[in-house]
Write an enzyme that holds these catalytic residues in place. Structure first.
Site, PDB file in Angstrom:
ATOM      1  N   ASP A  20       0.864  -1.183   0.000  1.00 14.86           N
ATOM      2  CA  ASP A  20       0.000   0.000   0.000  1.00 14.86           C
ATOM      3  C   ASP A  20       0.899   1.231   0.000  1.00 14.86           C
ATOM      4  O   ASP A  20       1.508   1.572   1.023  1.00 14.86           O
ATOM      5  CB  ASP A  20      -0.898   0.009   1.242  1.00 14.86           C
ATOM      6  CG  ASP A  20      -2.005  -1.038   1.185  1.00 14.86           C
ATOM      7  OD1 ASP A  20      -1.903  -1.973   0.365  1.00 14.86           O
ATOM      8  OD2 ASP A  20      -2.963  -0.934   1.970  1.00 14.86           O
ATOM      9  N   LYS A  62      -6.988   3.499  -2.734  1.00 12.64           N
ATOM     10  CA  LYS A  62      -7.329   3.446  -1.309  1.00 12.64           C
ATOM     11  C   LYS A  62      -7.636   4.846  -0.807  1.00 12.64           C
ATOM     12  O   LYS A  62      -6.980   5.817  -1.200  1.00 12.64           O
ATOM     13  CB  LYS A  62      -6.152   2.824  -0.558  1.00 12.64           C
ATOM     14  CG  LYS A  62      -6.302   2.696   0.943  1.00 12.64           C
ATOM     15  CD  LYS A  62      -5.084   1.961   1.514  1.00 12.64           C
ATOM     16  CE  LYS A  62      -5.033   1.980   3.026  1.00 12.64           C
ATOM     17  NZ  LYS A  62      -3.836   1.290   3.560  1.00 12.64           N
ATOM     18  N   LYS A 112     -10.190   0.252  -1.882  1.00  8.33           N
ATOM     19  CA  LYS A 112     -10.022  -0.089  -0.477  1.00  8.33           C
ATOM     20  C   LYS A 112     -10.443   1.106   0.365  1.00  8.33           C
ATOM     21  O   LYS A 112      -9.919   2.203   0.209  1.00  8.33           O
ATOM     22  CB  LYS A 112      -8.569  -0.462  -0.170  1.00  8.33           C
ATOM     23  CG  LYS A 112      -8.316  -0.768   1.311  1.00  8.33           C
ATOM     24  CD  LYS A 112      -6.888  -1.256   1.529  1.00  8.33           C
ATOM     25  CE  LYS A 112      -6.571  -1.430   3.018  1.00  8.33           C
ATOM     26  NZ  LYS A 112      -5.207  -1.945   3.250  1.00  8.33           N
TER      27      LYS A 112
END
Length: 223
Positions: free
Chosen positions: A89, A153, A182
């Protein structure tokens, strides 16, 4: 719905101890979460604890500000993969996005994506939506698609606020079926989790995974 398999069980506080990471992994095993999301130092340890399960190890790159160089992010990513990370990430460089330096922002994303062993390791790009306009969020998602990123995300969970339903919907509308979303930051209850999934999230980043599974709400935690 197997809501447990949406959850990246998360502990990214700088104060996390080995005992804390052990507890996190034990909870992930007990509830069969999709992954644990931890700082890079703990990858090898978590990988050992989770070796006989299908729980993945997710780590963060350029966290939490995203303002280090692309060279450093790439080096972090390479080391994380060598240590056993299954997913990365990466925080985008918000200054590049806000300054409309899109070519360098794209280059930054690609620097990490190109480390992933022919897509065997997933890459999620972390925006800081609370600092962005809807148009900037949309542009960042479009750049992520161009870089062939797997997920976009909503937030680091370390800024003003985390995921919102509006932002999840916007991101999903932008990426369509070409990437996943996400939702991270502020997912504190089963109801929150369901709302994010219905808005378009395919994964949930939260430190409240156990509370979600027990249908309890946790107050006062951003991530």
């Amino acid at each position: 719905m197997q809501i447990n398999k949406y959850i990246d069980h998360t502990l990214l506080k700088s104060t996390a101890t080995q005992a804390d990471i052990k507890k996190l992994c034990e909870e992930a095993l007990e509830y069969n979460f999709f992954s644990v999301c931890i700082n890079p130092y703990w990858i090898k340890y978590a990988k050992t604890l989770l070796k006989d399960s299908d729980v993945k190890v997710c780590t963060v790159i350029g966290f939490p500000l995203g303002a280090n160089s692309s060279i450093n992010k790439k080096a972090e990513a390479i080391q994380a993969i060598q240590d056993g990370a299954d997913e990365l990430d990466m925080v985008i460089n918000n200054g590049l996005l806000l300054g409309e330096n899109y070519s360098e922002c794209l280059k930054d994303m690609k620097s990490v994506k190109e480390t992933t062993n022919n897509n065997k390791v997933l890459v999620k790009i972390i925006l800081e939506n609370c600092l962005l306009t809807n148009e900037q969020i949309k542009k960042a998602c479009e750049l992520a698609l161009e870089a062939k990123i797997d997920f976009v995300k909503t937030s680091t969970g370390f800024s003003e606020h985390g995921a919102t339903i509006e932002h999840v919907k916007l991101m999903k509308q932008t990426v369509g079926d070409n990437a996943k979303v996400k939702a991270a930051g502020g997912v504190r209850s089963y109801e929150d989790a369901i709302n994010m999934i219905e808005a378009g999230a395919s994964r949930l980043g939260t430190s409240n995974g156990v509370a979600i599974m027990k249908n309890k709400k946790v107050d006062g935690q951003n991530y």
